[in-house]
Design an enzyme around this catalytic site. Structure first.
Site, PDB file in Angstrom:
ATOM      1  N   GLY A 210       0.838  -1.199   0.000  1.00 11.41           N
ATOM      2  CA  GLY A 210       0.000   0.000   0.000  1.00 11.41           C
ATOM      3  C   GLY A 210       0.866   1.239   0.000  1.00 11.41           C
ATOM      4  O   GLY A 210       2.033   1.205  -0.418  1.00 11.41           O
ATOM      5  N   SER A 211       0.318   2.322   0.504  1.00  6.75           N
ATOM      6  CA  SER A 211       1.028   3.606   0.451  1.00  6.75           C
ATOM      7  C   SER A 211       2.187   3.650   1.456  1.00  6.75           C
ATOM      8  O   SER A 211       2.206   2.900   2.443  1.00  6.75           O
ATOM      9  CB  SER A 211       0.042   4.724   0.776  1.00  6.75           C
ATOM     10  OG  SER A 211      -0.504   4.502   2.059  1.00  6.75           O
TER      11      SER A 211
ATOM     12  N   CYS B  30       1.598   0.710  -8.812  1.00  9.94           N
ATOM     13  CA  CYS B  30       2.743   1.167  -8.009  1.00  9.94           C
ATOM     14  C   CYS B  30       3.931   1.424  -8.907  1.00  9.94           C
ATOM     15  O   CYS B  30       4.800   2.232  -8.589  1.00  9.94           O
ATOM     16  CB  CYS B  30       3.077   0.140  -6.942  1.00  9.94           C
ATOM     17  SG  CYS B  30       3.281  -1.515  -7.594  1.00  9.94           S
TER      18      CYS B  30
ATOM     19  N   GLY C 218       2.848   2.208   5.351  1.00 12.39           N
ATOM     20  CA  GLY C 218       4.080   1.541   5.780  1.00 12.39           C
ATOM     21  C   GLY C 218       4.712   2.217   6.989  1.00 12.39           C
ATOM     22  O   GLY C 218       5.277   1.550   7.861  1.00 12.39           O
TER      23      GLY C 218
ATOM     24  N   GLU D 221       5.742  -3.318   0.825  1.00  9.30           N
ATOM     25  CA  GLU D 221       5.672  -3.016  -0.616  1.00  9.30           C
ATOM     26  C   GLU D 221       4.896  -1.722  -0.743  1.00  9.30           C
ATOM     27  O   GLU D 221       3.670  -1.725  -0.792  1.00  9.30           O
ATOM     28  CB  GLU D 221       4.944  -4.144  -1.357  1.00  9.30           C
ATOM     29  CG  GLU D 221       5.611  -5.493  -1.262  1.00  9.30           C
ATOM     30  CD  GLU D 221       6.843  -5.622  -2.132  1.00  9.30           C
ATOM     31  OE1 GLU D 221       7.100  -4.707  -2.955  1.00  9.30           O
ATOM     32  OE2 GLU D 221       7.563  -6.612  -1.991  1.00  9.30           O
TER      33      GLU D 221
HETATM   34  P1  NAD Z   1      -3.447   2.343   1.324  1.00  4.52           P
HETATM   35  O1  NAD Z   1      -2.128   2.518   1.983  1.00  4.52           O
HETATM   36  O2  NAD Z   1      -4.480   3.380   1.506  1.00  4.52           O
HETATM   37  O3  NAD Z   1      -4.110   0.955   1.806  1.00  4.52           O
HETATM   38  C1  NAD Z   1      -3.464  -0.285   1.604  1.00  4.52           C
HETATM   39  C2  NAD Z   1      -3.956  -1.286   2.622  1.00  4.52           C
HETATM   40  O4  NAD Z   1      -3.418  -0.955   3.907  1.00  4.52           O
HETATM   41  C3  NAD Z   1      -5.464  -1.338   2.803  1.00  4.52           C
HETATM   42  O5  NAD Z   1      -5.855  -2.685   2.929  1.00  4.52           O
HETATM   43  C4  NAD Z   1      -5.690  -0.574   4.084  1.00  4.52           C
HETATM   44  O6  NAD Z   1      -6.852  -0.938   4.774  1.00  4.52           O
HETATM   45  C5  NAD Z   1      -4.454  -0.966   4.876  1.00  4.52           C
HETATM   46  N1  NAD Z   1      -4.038  -0.043   5.930  1.00  4.52           N
HETATM   47  C6  NAD Z   1      -3.965   1.296   5.863  1.00  4.52           C
HETATM   48  N2  NAD Z   1      -3.468   1.790   7.023  1.00  4.52           N
HETATM   49  C7  NAD Z   1      -3.226   0.733   7.827  1.00  4.52           C
HETATM   50  C8  NAD Z   1      -2.719   0.581   9.149  1.00  4.52           C
HETATM   51  N3  NAD Z   1      -2.374   1.634   9.889  1.00  4.52           N
HETATM   52  N4  NAD Z   1      -2.585  -0.664   9.661  1.00  4.52           N
HETATM   53  C9  NAD Z   1      -2.928  -1.738   8.935  1.00  4.52           C
HETATM   54  N5  NAD Z   1      -3.436  -1.660   7.679  1.00  4.52           N
HETATM   55  C10 NAD Z   1      -3.574  -0.436   7.134  1.00  4.52           C
HETATM   56  O7  NAD Z   1      -3.127   2.129  -0.233  1.00  4.52           O
HETATM   57  P2  NAD Z   1      -4.122   2.068  -1.487  1.00  4.52           P
HETATM   58  O8  NAD Z   1      -4.667   3.421  -1.768  1.00  4.52           O
HETATM   59  O9  NAD Z   1      -5.056   0.923  -1.362  1.00  4.52           O
HETATM   60  O10 NAD Z   1      -3.100   1.657  -2.658  1.00  4.52           O
HETATM   61  C11 NAD Z   1      -2.304   2.561  -3.363  1.00  4.52           C
HETATM   62  C12 NAD Z   1      -0.903   2.608  -2.803  1.00  4.52           C
HETATM   63  O11 NAD Z   1      -0.336   1.298  -2.741  1.00  4.52           O
HETATM   64  C13 NAD Z   1       0.047   3.406  -3.694  1.00  4.52           C
HETATM   65  O12 NAD Z   1       0.906   4.170  -2.883  1.00  4.52           O
HETATM   66  C14 NAD Z   1       0.822   2.331  -4.446  1.00  4.52           C
HETATM   67  O13 NAD Z   1       2.076   2.751  -4.926  1.00  4.52           O
HETATM   68  C15 NAD Z   1       0.944   1.288  -3.387  1.00  4.52           C
HETATM   69  N6  NAD Z   1       1.197  -0.036  -3.952  1.00  4.52           N
HETATM   70  C16 NAD Z   1       2.447  -0.561  -3.807  1.00  4.52           C
HETATM   71  C17 NAD Z   1       2.736  -1.786  -4.392  1.00  4.52           C
HETATM   72  C18 NAD Z   1       4.126  -2.377  -4.281  1.00  4.52           C
HETATM   73  O14 NAD Z   1       4.262  -3.559  -4.560  1.00  4.52           O
HETATM   74  N7  NAD Z   1       5.144  -1.615  -3.917  1.00  4.52           N
HETATM   75  C19 NAD Z   1       1.747  -2.494  -5.075  1.00  4.52           C
HETATM   76  C20 NAD Z   1       0.475  -1.939  -5.170  1.00  4.52           C
HETATM   77  C21 NAD Z   1       0.205  -0.702  -4.605  1.00  4.52           C
END
Ligand code: NAD
Length: 511
Positions: free
Chosen positions: A243-244, A299, A248, A265
């Site tokens: 995720g974002s 991503c 992380g 990731e």
């Molecule tokens: P997001 O960070 O908003 O959410 C991702 C996941 O994390 C969701 O399931 C969310 O519920 C969970 N989450 C959020 N905060 C959390 C916390 N404090 N504790 C536990 N879980 C939590 O991301 P998004 O908007 O769904 O996706 C887009 C982002 O993901 C972009 O920044 C993109 O670059 C990144 N991404 C990275 C990869 C990679 O492999 N590097 C792949 C796909 C997407």
């Protein structure tokens, strides 16, 4: 422009797809969470979320399952993943369509995501017979030293909306052959595809036989609060979180606090360099797919482009033309190449970044909203922004189709600029000059986890380890030796002599 106006009954279609994929309709009774499709913005299902207690019970069940599963021989565990791959092949069309509805992907990308799941299953089946350890030379006579790889425990998977099914499979296929159980917290924006994957795995489990314990794979439906339960649970030794970078930053320290492993990731701000010798036709196609594909919501999307001054005036006008003519619209009823943004916050973030870019001297082509008649759906023309320098929003990942283009004259300075952002996921160089290509891949070249030559930044194959450096989190999943993160390594020394020599010549002779 290619905006289809045909009305769709996506709610009924989603229900039919879920039934065909084997999702129990009881999952949708009394639901407190609305699932929307970005295609039209309408609610397509309500489903109940898990409470913290539900989540803990599922983690306990997965832990109990792990204790049985780790005793099953790895090649037999591979058989379960082989069956999962077969079920995915059989349900590819339906699952791909559901991905398109729930995440807004064009059909070939929805199907491509399922193909990626099939590919990682094939990889993991082979891996189930190749979980090799080393035999290591020992300094002591009559001794043997080796390493063994053992199952680790419950693997927590947190995934993002933009690869709603593939990321689960990258982790789950490896974890299952490694002898681990899996608890998955999908994005709150894409829960339906997660339930569909769980149903598909259930079919594979039914065919597999009784040596697969109950509770081996679990799904937690909910938002970040439920993700936090997974992150904090002492029975989860590894969390693979996609995720974002913001996410992380929250998850990483919490895992570190309890010494759990993290595969992070996170976001990317991926760059490409177009050199004087580049094949511009090839570069044009790669840049167009990398920057506009998946509506800029990968991503690995190409976000920054450095073009040598000698080819700038040949390439950039052609790119602008491609941006002006690309078809944007409903991915389900048209042959559009660019579908919707996931939601209004994504649209607002894009507009904000474009305003900031203009204020920093940027010249914008595209970026406007494309009206479809659906007020809650957000379609945009991808934006190409010529920037005088790498400043302001160029330094950040905006998860939308914006490509910042900058001119360079000095190759070393272009590499330095390329690396001068916080993220370090994917990168590309377009050149036919071997010295430039090799320099880009060398220790003082691209600082990213993925560095490509004459290929765009996105669209990785599963065979390589996937992930990035710096604020992308440093994690690796999918191919190569990424499996090692899902197992516990034990170094074993066996003494088959009649003496007890100590290492490093230490003597400790007791009477
Ligand atoms: P997001 O960070 O908003 O959410 C991702 C996941 O994390 C969701 O399931 C969310 O519920 C969970 N989450 C959020 N905060 C959390 C916390 N404090 N504790 C536990 N879980 C939590 O991301 P998004 O908007 O769904 O996706 C887009 C982002 O993901 C972009 O920044 C993109 O670059 C990144 N991404 C990275 C990869 C990679 O492999 N590097 C792949 C796909 C997407």
């Amino acid at each position: 422009m290619n905006i289809a106006t045909k009305p769709l009954d996506l709610k009924s279609e989603t229900a039919a797809l879920l039934a065909a994929l084997g999702v129990d309709s009881a999952a949708f009774t009394g639901g407190d969470m609305a699932s929307r499709t970005p295609v039209t913005g309408e609610v397509i299902a309500h489903l109940p979320t898990d409470s913290a207690d539900d989540a803990k019970a599922k983690i306990d069940a997965a832990d109990a399952a792990f204790r049985a599963w780790r005793q099953v021989p790895a090649p037999r565990r591979g058989e379960l993943v082989r069956l999962l791959g077969e079920e995915l092949r059989a349900h590819k069309a339906d699952l791909g369509r559901l991905v398109s509805i729930e995440a807004g992907k064009i059909p070939s990308e929805g199907l491509g995501e399922v193909q990626e799941m099939i590919d990682i299953c094939d990889f993991a089946v082979g891996l189930s017979r190749q979980l090799y350890g080393l035999t290591i030379a020992t300094e002591r006579p009559g001794h043997r030293m080796m390493e063994s790889w053992h199952p680790l425990g419950v693997v927590g998977i947190i995934s993002a909306f933009n690869f709603p099914v593939a990321v689960w499979s990258w982790n789950a296929a490896l974890a299952l052959v490694a002898g681990d159980s899996v608890v998955w917290k999908p994005s709150e924006k894409t829960p339906l595809t997660a339930l569909a994957c769980q149903a598909i795995l259930k079919r594979a489990l039914a065919r597999f036989g009784s040596d697969a314990p109950d509770g081996l794979s679990q799904v937690l439906i909910g938002g970040r609060d439920i993700g936090e339960v997974l992150v904090d649970h002492p029975k989860v030794p590894l969390v693979s979180a996609t995720g974002s970078t913001r996410m992380g930053r929250e998850v990483g320290p919490r895992l570190a606090k309890r010494f759990a492993r993290a595969v992070l990731e996170l976001g990317g701000n991926n760059g490409g360099i177009v050199c004087p010798s580049a094949d511009l036709d090839m570069a044009l196609r790669a840049i167009a797919f990398g920057a506009m594909g998946t509506a800029g919501q990968r991503c690995t999307t190409l976000r920054r482009l450095f073009v040598h001054e000698s080819v700038y005036d040949q390439l950039v006008p052609r790119l602008k033309k491609a941006y002006e003519s690309v078809s944007v619209g409903n991915p389900l009823t048209s042959s559009s190449l660019v579908g919707p943004l996931i939601d209004k916050p994504a649209y607002d973030a894009m507009q904000k970044a474009l305003e900031e870019a203009k204020a920093a001297g940027g010249s914008v082509t595209g970026g406007a909203r494309v009206e479809t008649g659906a007020t809650d759906a957000y379609y945009v023309k991808p934006a190409l922004v010529e920037m005088p320098a790498q400043t302001g929003p160029v330094l950040e990942e905006t998860f939308a189709p914006i490509l910042y283009v900058m001119k360079y004259s000095d190759f070393d300075a272009a590499i330095a600029d390329h690396n001068a952002v916080a993220a370090g996921l994917s990168s590309s160089i377009f050149t036919l000059n071997m010295q430039e290509a090799e320099r880009f891949l060398a220790a003082d070249g691209s600082d990213c986890g993925i560095a490509n030559v004459n290929i765009g930044t996105s669209g990785a194959e599963i065979g390589g380890a996937f992930g990035g450096e710096k604020e992308t989190g440093g994690g690796r999943e999918s191919g190569s030796d990424a499996w090692k993160a899902y197992m516990r390594r034990a170094t074993n020394t066996i003494n088959y002599s009649k003496a007890l020599p100590l290492a490093q010549g230490v003597s400790f002779d007791i009477e």
